[in-house]
Scaffold this active site. Structure first.
Site, PDB file in Angstrom:
ATOM      1  N   HIS A   1       0.813  -1.224   0.000  1.00  0.00           N
ATOM      2  CA  HIS A   1       0.000   0.000   0.000  1.00  0.00           C
ATOM      3  C   HIS A   1       0.848   1.276   0.000  1.00  0.00           C
ATOM      4  CE1 HIS A   1      -4.030  -1.835   0.802  1.00  0.00           C
ATOM      5  NE2 HIS A   1      -3.259  -2.835   1.173  1.00  0.00           N
TER       6      HIS A   1
ATOM      7  N   HIS B   1      -7.580  -8.974   7.941  1.00  0.00           N
ATOM      8  CA  HIS B   1      -8.410  -8.507   6.828  1.00  0.00           C
ATOM      9  C   HIS B   1      -9.857  -8.893   7.106  1.00  0.00           C
ATOM     10  CE1 HIS B   1      -5.242  -7.334   3.923  1.00  0.00           C
ATOM     11  NE2 HIS B   1      -4.538  -8.310   4.482  1.00  0.00           N
TER      12      HIS B   1
END
Length: 746
Positions: free
Chosen positions: A89, A409
């Site tokens: 990211h 997640h």
């Protein structure tokens, strides 16, 4: 051909116009139907935002970058928002900031910046590629860090018409979900998030507001995570079994993030099992000491459990775990547990230990995080008989391979509950393997069938267009608002009284009403907000300053001043003449002056500039230029009154001039409705006209249109007719004729 092509061209033009004004574009240039190199481009109302800027862990060099070539002009990007510190990211951030023309602002949370710098520094050092293939060096990294700005959770920031703020996303320390608002449209980008609280992190927040677009990760698709307690028991059981049989247990982890969660679990388990105290646990990371300092610094951003432990001491100071900087410090002489990075066995110490231990059946590797396709960790989960080492040799894979997901997640249950609460009209899936994303999309489409939720899953470099049409609303501020508010409230009716505790007192309630109020002011647009205010208050409510511009123009003029007075009097209804010593002056409507010195062959025109005054001045100058170029045109004008000839008053017309003007109006009406006859007998005149007519000769006419009679007062602009449509049409033509023929009135 024209009938076929032109409509299509018109449609294209309309679509282009809509794209510019009302269509929001979402284009993944990374993480579209894949996990890795997260990078999403948003475009709306001329604003551009980049969400995350990562690298792909399965590739190296330029191949690991997002598809930056899909960005026409990086300098046009207003904002870059980074959700958290993981390399998928944030890994290409130094490259994008230093190697492209990007000039926008970059934001992330405090912990994200602190840890991101450490991870990227380590990434540069351990990258196993040639120097000329390196994406960036330490100098690029240092310069890029200086450009990053910090944002707190729930802190609203506004830049160039874009508002955004961050929410806690769970996942890792400092992870943020970003809410972006452009022209009233809200987009929530989750990044990686988890709605399940673990040993040190809080669960992701749920925004308490409407969301128009939800861009959400789909990493685990329709999978459902094990309950936390069962998962931890299975994890500690596998580790215990491995060391009990005399083996070495390798746990590949990312240096920061899930590693801290696993360290807390192992330290607590070892403390509760004295028989394991002789077996060492190593945390093999050069970042270990610095990482623990950062985690201790930001304990206030963790959950209540860690905060309570922090009151008794440092919860990240482990009793049973030692740091291991490298192989030179490692005594590989018996059973042990080693947590080493990177988490997908691409390179580094975890890869080195795996290749050394993989052929011994006593040993075991425990994959505890999500693995991307194309990585060694993903490959060994299929339990191949042999693997290829970094040096190209093939060696047998005899060690046990177990997978327990501690990846923070969102799973299917968490994601669907999140959508249930927010109810966004559009859900955009990103950050997911194509198969997992497809299964998730099918499940969500089936779940929300018939509801106002549309699910999208754009691929990399594929643009998703969503149209948002919003009404433009202007807020009235300042002194203009006072009469408006007063007009909305009707004075209280004394007859409507409400009794109070004291019978002698009454409470009179004001009532509201619907009214139409004419407001005259200046519309000011700042980004996507509109305000209406008095010009005099611009400095109060905006950063604008007002100035008065006086214009002065000298026009050559060689004709008589009397000719100018005569010509202007037929254009403007209000003219004042001032004669001073050696100066003749005309003032039109009190705002435009024309000065003439008899000894000079010119007229000086002066006025305070504004749209109306400019128009009047332009008309007067046009008459001046016409007189100068064609003075004979004055002869075509009707005779002037004696007062005008004397030069004392210039705004009166005599009977002959008025007769001429009314004659022109009659010609206009007859061109529309045919011949008209003059009404002379008073008894033929409708009483409604008779009351108001001033008996000026020729001002009363009558027309016959398709058996309907209409009587017209040319001077007072009155029409009497039983046929309402005809009456309205004649009145409209009469009004336009007056406007065209008579001098301009103030």
């Amino acid at each position: 051909w024209l009938t076929r092509v032109l409509p299509n061209m018109s449609g294209i033009a309309k679509r282009k116009a809509a794209t510019t004004s009302d269509v929001l574009n979402i284009m993944p240039i990374g993480a579209g139907n894949e996990v890795g190199r997260s990078c999403i481009i948003l475009q709306f109302k001329g604003k551009t935002i980049m969400l995350d800027c990562g690298i792909h862990p399965a590739y190296s060099g330029l191949a690991s970058l997002p598809y930056f070539d899909m960005i026409d002009d990086p300098s046009a990007i207003d904002l870059l928002l980074v959700s958290h510190f993981h390399l998928d990211h944030a890994g290409s951030l130094p490259y994008f900031l230093e190697k492209t023309s990007f000039k926008g602002r970059v934001f992330m949370t405090h912990p994200t910046k602190a840890i991101c710098k450490m991870l990227l520094t380590d990434y540069v050092k351990v990258s196993n590629i040639a120097i000329d293939e390196m994406l960036f060096d330490e100098a690029d990294l240092s310069r890029s860090m200086d450009k990053i700005e910090l944002v707190n959770y729930h802190q609203e920031v506004e830049h160039n018409g874009i508002k955004f703020w961050a929410y806690n996303a769970g996942h890792v320390l400092g992870a943020a979900m970003f809410m972006v608002e452009i022209a009233g449209v809200r987009i929530l980008y989750t990044g990686d998030f988890s709605r399940q609280e673990d040993r040190h992190l809080m669960a992701a927040e749920i925004p308490n507001m409407n969301v128009d677009i939800l861009i959400v990760e789909s990493t685990y698709g329709v999978q459902v995570h094990e309950p936390r307690i069962e998962r931890e028991l299975r994890f500690t059981g596998i580790v215990h079994d491995t060391v009990r049989r005399g083996g070495r247990c390798l746990i590949p982890v990312f240096a920061l993030g899930r590693a801290q969660e696993l360290l807390l679990i192992l330290d607590e388990y070892w403390t509760a099992h004295p028989e394991l105290h002789h077996i060492p646990i190593y945390y093999a990371s050069s970042l270990a000491k610095k990482a623990m300092t950062i985690y201790k610094t930001y304990i206030n951003m963790m959950n209540d459990r860690i905060k309570a432990l922090a009151d008794l001491g440092n919860p990240f100071k482990f009793k049973n775990i030692a740091n291991l900087k490298g192989m030179s410090d490692f005594d590989d002489s018996g059973p042990c547990v080693v947590m080493a990075s990177p988490g997908m066995l691409q390179s580094g110490l975890s890869r080195e230990l795996f290749e050394k231990w993989c052929s011994d059946r006593r040993n075991g590797v425990l994959i505890a995080s999500y693995c991307v396709e194309g990585t060694l960790a993903k490959h060994i989960m299929s339990e191949p008989s042999e693997i290829t080492t970094s040096s190209g040799l093939s060696v047998p894979l005899n060690m046990s391979v177990d997978y327990i997901s501690f990846s923070a997640h969102s799973d299917f249950i968490q994601t669907s509950e999140f959508i249930d609460i927010l109810q966004p009209p559009h859900v955009v899936l990103v950050h997911g393997d194509a198969n997992e994303m497809s299964r998730l999309k099918q499940s969500l489409v089936a779940k929300y069938e018939g509801k106002n939720v549309t699910v999208h899953s754009p691929k990399n470099c594929q643009t998703l267009d969503l149209e948002f049409r919003s009404e433009k609303v202007a807020k009235i501020v300042g002194s203009l608002a006072t009469p408006l508010v007063e007009s909305l409230v009707v004075k209280a009716d004394p007859s409507q009284k409400e009794a109070t505790a004291d019978a002698t007192d009454t409470l009179i309630k004001p009532t509201r009403r619907d009214v139409t109020v004419k407001v005259s002011g200046v519309i000011v647009r700042k980004d996507f907000a509109h305000s209406i205010m008095s010009p005099e208050e611009l400095g109060t409510f905006t950063q604008l300053k007002t100035n008065i511009m006086n214009q002065k123009l000298s026009v050559p003029y060689n004709q008589t001043f009397f000719m100018l007075v005569a010509s202007l009097s037929r254009m403007f209804d209000e003219i004042v003449q001032e004669n001073k010593e050696g100066l003749q002056k005309l003032i039109i409507f009190g705002c435009v002056s024309l000065s003439h010195v008899p000894t000079e062959n010119q007229i000086t025109v002066e006025w305070e500039s504004n749209p109306i005054n400019d128009m009047i001045a332009d008309s007067a100058i046009s008459i001046l230029l016409q007189l100068e170029s064609n003075p004979a045109s004055i002869k075509a004008l009707p005779p002037l009154t004696e007062k005008v000839k004397e030069g004392t008053v210039t705004n009166e017309k005599d009977d002959s001039a008025l007769t001429e003007l009314l004659g022109r109006i009659r010609l206009i009406l007859e061109a529309q409705f045919g011949p008209m006859e003059i009404i002379t007998a008073i008894e033929d005149i409708d009483a409604e006209i008779e009351e108001e007519q001033d008996a000026f000769p020729g001002s009363l006419l009558q027309l016959d249109w398709e058996n309907s009679i209409a009587q017209v007062d040319l001077l007072n602009k009155r029409v009497v007719c039983d046929n309402a449509p005809l009456r309205e049409r004649v009145s409209s033509v009469l009004q336009r004729a007056h406007t065209a023929v008579f001098p301009i009135c103030k």
